[in-house]
Design a protein around this motif. Structure first.
Motif, PDB file in Angstrom:
ATOM      1  N   GLU A 117     -49.285  -1.166  -7.991  1.00 34.57           N
ATOM      2  CA  GLU A 117     -49.900  -0.278  -8.995  1.00 34.57           C
ATOM      3  C   GLU A 117     -50.600   0.672  -8.569  1.00 34.57           C
ATOM      4  OE1 GLU A 117     -49.531  -0.987 -12.817  1.00 34.57           O
ATOM      5  OE2 GLU A 117     -47.842  -1.366 -11.496  1.00 34.57           O
ATOM      6  N   ILE A 118     -50.899   0.570  -7.084  1.00 35.93           N
ATOM      7  CA  ILE A 118     -51.753   1.612  -6.426  1.00 35.93           C
ATOM      8  C   ILE A 118     -50.833   2.427  -5.336  1.00 35.93           C
ATOM      9  CG2 ILE A 118     -53.826   0.327  -6.373  1.00 35.93           C
ATOM     10  CD1 ILE A 118     -53.324  -0.707  -3.432  1.00 35.93           C
ATOM     11  N   PRO A 119     -51.198   3.359  -4.903  1.00 33.22           N
ATOM     12  CA  PRO A 119     -50.176   4.252  -3.796  1.00 33.22           C
ATOM     13  C   PRO A 119     -49.985   3.395  -2.881  1.00 33.22           C
ATOM     14  CG  PRO A 119     -51.912   5.731  -4.724  1.00 33.22           C
ATOM     15  CD  PRO A 119     -52.348   4.342  -5.295  1.00 33.22           C
ATOM     16  N   ILE A 120     -48.591   3.562  -2.311  1.00 30.54           N
ATOM     17  CA  ILE A 120     -48.454   2.879  -1.059  1.00 30.54           C
ATOM     18  C   ILE A 120     -48.525   3.756   0.314  1.00 30.54           C
ATOM     19  CG2 ILE A 120     -46.543   1.492   0.122  1.00 30.54           C
ATOM     20  CD1 ILE A 120     -45.360   0.988  -2.980  1.00 30.54           C
ATOM     21  N   ARG A 121     -49.164   3.146   1.326  1.00 32.46           N
ATOM     22  CA  ARG A 121     -49.268   4.176   2.591  1.00 32.46           C
ATOM     23  C   ARG A 121     -48.680   3.151   3.585  1.00 32.46           C
ATOM     24  NH1 ARG A 121     -53.967   3.418  -0.064  1.00 32.46           N
ATOM     25  NH2 ARG A 121     -55.042   2.064   1.729  1.00 32.46           N
ATOM     26  N   VAL A 122     -47.678   3.618   3.973  1.00 33.93           N
ATOM     27  CA  VAL A 122     -46.835   2.987   5.174  1.00 33.93           C
ATOM     28  C   VAL A 122     -47.375   3.283   6.521  1.00 33.93           C
ATOM     29  CG1 VAL A 122     -44.571   2.142   6.119  1.00 33.93           C
ATOM     30  CG2 VAL A 122     -44.960   2.760   3.694  1.00 33.93           C
ATOM     31  N   ASP A 161     -50.327   6.423   8.944  1.00 37.18           N
ATOM     32  CA  ASP A 161     -50.924   5.705  10.088  1.00 37.18           C
ATOM     33  C   ASP A 161     -52.420   5.388  10.325  1.00 37.18           C
ATOM     34  OD1 ASP A 161     -48.140   4.972  10.917  1.00 37.18           O
ATOM     35  OD2 ASP A 161     -48.106   6.879  12.416  1.00 37.18           O
ATOM     36  N   THR A 162     -53.381   6.495   9.662  1.00 34.76           N
ATOM     37  CA  THR A 162     -54.550   6.284   9.709  1.00 34.76           C
ATOM     38  C   THR A 162     -55.168   5.309   8.711  1.00 34.76           C
ATOM     39  OG1 THR A 162     -55.146   8.157   8.175  1.00 34.76           O
ATOM     40  CG2 THR A 162     -54.737   8.497  10.392  1.00 34.76           C
ATOM     41  N   ASN A 163     -54.589   4.965   7.612  1.00 37.91           N
ATOM     42  CA  ASN A 163     -55.118   4.004   6.435  1.00 37.91           C
ATOM     43  C   ASN A 163     -54.064   3.313   5.904  1.00 37.91           C
ATOM     44  OD1 ASN A 163     -57.299   2.580   4.947  1.00 37.91           O
ATOM     45  ND2 ASN A 163     -57.224   4.369   3.554  1.00 37.91           N
ATOM     46  N   PRO A 164     -53.116   2.709   6.358  1.00 40.05           N
ATOM     47  CA  PRO A 164     -52.023   2.062   5.821  1.00 40.05           C
ATOM     48  C   PRO A 164     -52.524   0.923   5.038  1.00 40.05           C
ATOM     49  CG  PRO A 164     -52.095   1.409   8.051  1.00 40.05           C
ATOM     50  CD  PRO A 164     -53.356   2.328   7.902  1.00 40.05           C
ATOM     51  N   ASN A 165     -51.708   0.554   4.044  1.00 40.07           N
ATOM     52  CA  ASN A 165     -51.896  -0.846   3.232  1.00 40.07           C
ATOM     53  C   ASN A 165     -50.453  -1.584   3.142  1.00 40.07           C
ATOM     54  OD1 ASN A 165     -50.404   0.691   1.370  1.00 40.07           O
ATOM     55  ND2 ASN A 165     -52.195   0.684  -0.016  1.00 40.07           N
ATOM     56  N   PHE A 166     -49.556  -0.887   4.096  1.00 39.87           N
ATOM     57  CA  PHE A 166     -48.083  -1.421   4.116  1.00 39.87           C
ATOM     58  C   PHE A 166     -47.847  -1.401   5.663  1.00 39.87           C
ATOM     59  CE2 PHE A 166     -44.156  -2.529   1.823  1.00 39.87           C
ATOM     60  CZ  PHE A 166     -43.579  -3.089   2.980  1.00 39.87           C
ATOM     61  N   TRP A 167     -48.180  -2.301   6.430  1.00 41.35           N
ATOM     62  CA  TRP A 167     -47.762  -1.968   7.945  1.00 41.35           C
ATOM     63  C   TRP A 167     -46.403  -2.435   8.225  1.00 41.35           C
ATOM     64  CZ3 TRP A 167     -52.305  -4.055   5.880  1.00 41.35           C
ATOM     65  CH2 TRP A 167     -53.590  -3.176   6.261  1.00 41.35           C
ATOM     66  N   VAL A 168     -45.841  -1.800   9.257  1.00 42.92           N
ATOM     67  CA  VAL A 168     -44.433  -2.135   9.600  1.00 42.92           C
ATOM     68  C   VAL A 168     -44.319  -2.176  11.122  1.00 42.92           C
ATOM     69  CG1 VAL A 168     -42.015  -1.442   9.755  1.00 42.92           C
ATOM     70  CG2 VAL A 168     -43.141  -0.957   7.690  1.00 42.92           C
ATOM     71  N   THR A 221     -51.262  -5.492  -3.198  1.00 48.65           N
ATOM     72  CA  THR A 221     -52.299  -4.377  -2.566  1.00 48.65           C
ATOM     73  C   THR A 221     -51.989  -4.277  -1.051  1.00 48.65           C
ATOM     74  OG1 THR A 221     -53.759  -6.500  -2.020  1.00 48.65           O
ATOM     75  CG2 THR A 221     -54.091  -5.201  -4.271  1.00 48.65           C
ATOM     76  N   ARG A 222     -51.217  -5.364  -0.478  1.00 45.24           N
ATOM     77  CA  ARG A 222     -51.084  -4.984   1.159  1.00 45.24           C
ATOM     78  C   ARG A 222     -49.591  -5.690   1.340  1.00 45.24           C
ATOM     79  NH1 ARG A 222     -56.543  -6.024   4.519  1.00 45.24           N
ATOM     80  NH2 ARG A 222     -57.857  -4.665   3.352  1.00 45.24           N
ATOM     81  N   ALA A 223     -49.142  -5.486   2.538  1.00 41.85           N
ATOM     82  CA  ALA A 223     -47.874  -5.862   2.956  1.00 41.85           C
ATOM     83  C   ALA A 223     -47.701  -5.541   4.417  1.00 41.85           C
ATOM     84  CB  ALA A 223     -46.589  -5.191   2.183  1.00 41.85           C
TER      85      ALA A 223
END
Length: 312
Positions: A117-122, A161-168, A221-223
């Motif tokens: 529901e929140i924006p995804i930052r990869v 890459d500075t404030n991700p909530n979805f790390w790969v 909220t995170r991945a």
């Protein structure tokens, strides 16, 4: 073959659910993320060389059987609106694994609809062993795929890459085995067994994603996704497609889903036409996180009819 899991735990009185992981309560400050070293690439270890040779053979064997298709499906893989709805329910509203006695077992169980529901930052992280040219190729492919997924779902999703909530993480065997502190920093309160799901990942698991939601809300909220750097190009890209899409909420695999990457038979390497439709359904405003199968199915069937023009 990827791995998708579901667990529940209590942290500070808040029930948290994850594809495979737990987290601090939503809104708590994030622990700084240690990064894999970006020093000059070391000499390839014997363990990594062995894995690279093994997965090269895996890709070749799959291709020789006509698998790892990249065409998205065609005349040989027709599907109706009823099939689309049934496949969506099985992929989005069931879990592939359940927890028993502190560990995960493969057992399909009914669940609830989950999505962001929140924006995804990869945020993309590479192990020091990954050559710079490979990093550049992976970054371009993942950025393109993230933009494609954002367009399909109409959900804000971008590289950050500075404030991700979805790390790969793209890492070698040795680097993955050393990821424990990094995983715990990204997803605090994981059990040792949860962490070892990544650090001791068996060869039969090509890649993996953990995602979390708070309680029964179903709102991620995170991945945290891990892709083996030893994979050859197509197997590597296949992992990118499946793990990021699973981390959006299509958590299960089904042998009936065809054409689809959410099927352990490896017939398709990349997101298919049906997969795109399932993502559109998942992020439709007509659905909401936390819906169960009984509540969601009539809505899903209506959406599937619209997408397929009413075939049955």
């Amino acid at each position: 073959m990827s791995r998708a899991l579901q667990i529940r735990t209590l942290i500070g009185g808040a029930a948290l659910a994850a594809l495979a992981g737990c987290d601090m309560p939503v809104g708590a400050p994030a622990t700084p993320m240690p990064q894999v070293s970006m020093a000059a690439p070391p000499v390839e270890t014997a363990k990594s060389a062995s894995a690279r040779a093994y997965y090269g053979q895996v890709q070749q064997a799959l291709l020789s059987q006509g698998l790892l298709r990249t065409d998205g499906g065609g005349r040989d893989t027709p599907f109706t609106d009823r099939m689309l709805a049934d496949n969506f329910v099985r992929v989005a509203l069931y879990d592939e694994y359940s927890r028993e006695g502190g560990s995960f077992v493969r057992q399909e169980t009914e669940s609830r609809l989950r999505r962001w529901e929140i924006p995804i930052r990869v945020g993309l992280r590479f192990g020091a062993s990954v050559p710079l040219d490979k990093q550049a190729t992976d970054r371009a492919r993942i950025a393109s795929y993230v933009a494609r997924l954002s367009g399909l779902t109409n959900h804000p999703m971008r590289m950050d890459d500075t404030n991700p909530n979805f790390w790969v993480y793209v890492v070698s065997e040795d680097e993955r085995e050393a990821l424990g502190p990094t995983i715990r920093a990204a997803l605090p309160n994981l059990s040792p067994g949860d962490v070892s799901g990544i650090t001791a990942m068996p060869r039969s698991t090509y890649c993996l994603v953990y995602a979390l939601s708070e309680g029964n809300s179903g709102a991620y909220t995170r991945a945290f996704a891990v892709i083996r750097s030893e994979h050859p190009d197509l197997l590597r890209l296949s992992c990118v497609h499946e793990e990021i899409a699973q981390g959006l909420g299509l958590a299960n695999d089904s042998p009936r889903a065809r054409p689809s990457i959410f099927n352990d038979d490896e017939e398709f390497a990349l997101l298919t036409d049906q997969d795109e439709m399932m993502l559109r359904i998942l992020y439709s405003p007509a659905l909401r996180p936390g819906m169960g199968v009984e509540e969601a199915r009539p809505v899903v069937e209506t959406l599937a009819r619209r997408l397929k023009g009413g075939d049955s």
